[in-house]
Enzyme design. Structure first.
Site, PDB file in Angstrom:
ATOM      1  N   GLU A   1       6.789   5.980  -9.064  1.00  0.00           N
ATOM      2  CA  GLU A   1       5.483   5.736  -8.728  1.00  0.00           C
ATOM      3  C   GLU A   1       4.843   6.657  -7.914  1.00  0.00           C
ATOM      4  OE1 GLU A   1       4.321   1.568  -8.217  1.00  0.00           O
ATOM      5  OE2 GLU A   1       6.051   0.671  -9.275  1.00  0.00           O
TER       6      GLU A   1
ATOM      7  N   GLY B   1       0.779  -1.134  -0.028  1.00  0.00           N
ATOM      8  CA  GLY B   1       0.016   0.003   0.041  1.00  0.00           C
ATOM      9  C   GLY B   1       0.847   1.318   0.223  1.00  0.00           C
ATOM     10  N   SER B   2       1.950   1.276  -0.462  1.00  0.00           N
ATOM     11  CA  SER B   2       2.960   2.474  -0.367  1.00  0.00           C
ATOM     12  C   SER B   2       2.365   3.642  -1.319  1.00  0.00           C
ATOM     13  CB  SER B   2       4.521   2.073  -0.515  1.00  0.00           C
ATOM     14  OG  SER B   2       4.551   1.792  -2.195  1.00  0.00           O
TER      15      SER B   2
ATOM     16  N   HIS C   1       0.970   0.797 -13.046  1.00  0.00           N
ATOM     17  CA  HIS C   1       1.430  -0.307 -13.454  1.00  0.00           C
ATOM     18  C   HIS C   1       3.006  -0.047 -13.569  1.00  0.00           C
ATOM     19  CE1 HIS C   1       2.026  -4.401 -15.402  1.00  0.00           C
ATOM     20  NE2 HIS C   1       2.724  -3.751 -16.313  1.00  0.00           N
TER      21      HIS C   1
ATOM     22  N   MET D   1      -3.866  -6.539  -7.096  1.00  0.00           N
ATOM     23  CA  MET D   1      -3.423  -7.832  -7.909  1.00  0.00           C
ATOM     24  C   MET D   1      -4.659  -8.879  -8.258  1.00  0.00           C
ATOM     25  SD  MET D   1      -0.528  -6.690  -7.889  1.00  0.00           S
ATOM     26  CE  MET D   1       0.550  -8.032  -8.931  1.00  0.00           C
TER      27      MET D   1
ATOM     28  N   ASN E   1      -5.150   3.037 -12.431  1.00  0.00           N
ATOM     29  CA  ASN E   1      -4.471   1.866 -11.924  1.00  0.00           C
ATOM     30  C   ASN E   1      -3.031   2.338 -12.020  1.00  0.00           C
ATOM     31  OD1 ASN E   1      -3.397  -0.593 -11.198  1.00  0.00           O
ATOM     32  ND2 ASN E   1      -2.827  -1.156 -13.191  1.00  0.00           N
TER      33      ASN E   1
ATOM     34  N   ARG F   1     -15.199 -15.091 -10.256  1.00  0.00           N
ATOM     35  CA  ARG F   1     -14.945 -13.518 -10.485  1.00  0.00           C
ATOM     36  C   ARG F   1     -16.043 -12.841 -10.312  1.00  0.00           C
ATOM     37  NH1 ARG F   1      -9.552 -12.889 -11.764  1.00  0.00           N
ATOM     38  NH2 ARG F   1      -8.413 -14.516 -12.645  1.00  0.00           N
TER      39      ARG F   1
HETATM   40  C1  GRF Z   1       3.733  -1.269  -7.272  1.00  0.00           C
HETATM   41  O1  GRF Z   1       4.815  -1.387  -8.018  1.00  0.00           O
HETATM   42  C2  GRF Z   1       2.580  -1.035  -8.548  1.00  0.00           C
HETATM   43  O2  GRF Z   1       2.905  -0.518  -9.633  1.00  0.00           O
HETATM   44  C3  GRF Z   1       2.382  -2.514  -8.821  1.00  0.00           C
HETATM   45  O3  GRF Z   1       2.254  -3.049  -7.611  1.00  0.00           O
HETATM   46  C4  GRF Z   1       2.965  -2.487  -6.576  1.00  0.00           C
HETATM   47  C5  GRF Z   1       2.441  -2.093  -5.308  1.00  0.00           C
HETATM   48  O4  GRF Z   1       3.055  -1.544  -4.346  1.00  0.00           O
HETATM   49  N1  GRF Z   1       0.805  -2.586  -9.253  1.00  0.00           N
HETATM   50  P1  GRF Z   1       2.422  -0.766  -3.334  1.00  0.00           P
HETATM   51  O5  GRF Z   1       1.334  -2.086  -2.515  1.00  0.00           O
HETATM   52  O6  GRF Z   1       1.673   0.429  -3.554  1.00  0.00           O
HETATM   53  O7  GRF Z   1       3.594  -0.501  -2.157  1.00  0.00           O
END
Ligand code: GRF
Length: 210
Positions: free
Chosen positions: A174, A12-13, A109, A90, A107, A65
């Site tokens: 990110e 969740g960073s 990625h 995920m 989202n 799903r």
């Molecule tokens: C990140 O690298 C994001 O791009 C990918 O999963 C990771 C999640 O990291 N989809 P966090 O949980 O936000 O720390």
């Protein structure tokens, strides 16, 4: 005022970076809920520590799903969201779910899409011999890691990089581009035309390595 619900699966960073940017810059926004599909997702702790309502919807408790996505949708809408932020969530989402949040679900990625959709992006960038790598924030549309690109960031691939070193470099960017994309959204500055997203007034939708 905008309401944001975030979906996570782990650390969740990215969510934390968005939350902290909102506080630091006094965005006109409410974080109405954070949902994890993994009961042990670390990001739940941060959300609780800052008083954001949380929910766990474990995908294993659902037989399909569609049933999982239905429960997810119900919880998101109960929290109230005009923006859904997927932050390390995920799970592959069903078309009905994606359609319900079209134009208001983002989202992040960890690659320069359309290069390397799917998993293990850092390993794949190294194997491919790419000299640049990065991250992408996009609106979610049908198809895995597809949809109109809001912004991207680029990082160099160093000769000695391991996948985790490269991942750490990408993650830093990110944490810059995701808050930026959300800020543009809540300021009402994003326009989608087909597969193109523009920012009004225009701004560079590309963040070079600092
Ligand atoms: C990140 O690298 C994001 O791009 C990918 O999963 C990771 C999640 O990291 N989809 P966090 O949980 O936000 O720390």
């Amino acid at each position: 005022m905008h309401s944001i619900v975030s979906l996570i699966s782990g650390r969740g960073s990215n969510f934390e970076a968005i939350y902290k940017a909102a506080k630091a810059k006094s965005w006109d926004v409410r974080f109405t809920g954070l949902i994890a599909n993994q009961p042990e997702a670390k990001g739940l702790e941060f959300a609780k520590s800052v008083g954001i309502p949380t929910a766990v919807i474990h995908h294993r408790s659902y037989s399909s799903r569609e049933a999982f996505d239905g429960a997810l949708m119900q919880q998101i809408d109960a929290f109230g969201a005009d923006l859904v932020v997927l932050a390390g969530f995920m799970r592959i989402l069903t078309p009905g779910f994606i359609q319900h949040y079209e134009g208001r679900m983002m989202n992040i990625h960890p690659s320069l899409l359309p290069r390397f959709p799917g998993l293990h992006t850092h390993e794949r960038a190294l194997e491919a011999g790419d000299r640049v790598h990065g991250a992408t924030v996009h609106f979610v549309s049908a198809g895995v890691d597809e949809g109109p690109i809001i912004c991207q960031s680029e990082v160099p691939v160093l000769p000695t990089d391991t996948p985790s070193e490269l991942a750490a470099r990408v993650l830093k960017t990110e944490h810059q581009i995701y808050p930026l994309a959300v800020e543009w959204f809540i300021q009402g500055r994003l326009q989608i035309a087909g597969n193109r997203v523009s920012v009004d007034p225009p701004e560079l939708q590309y963040i070079p390595f600092p």
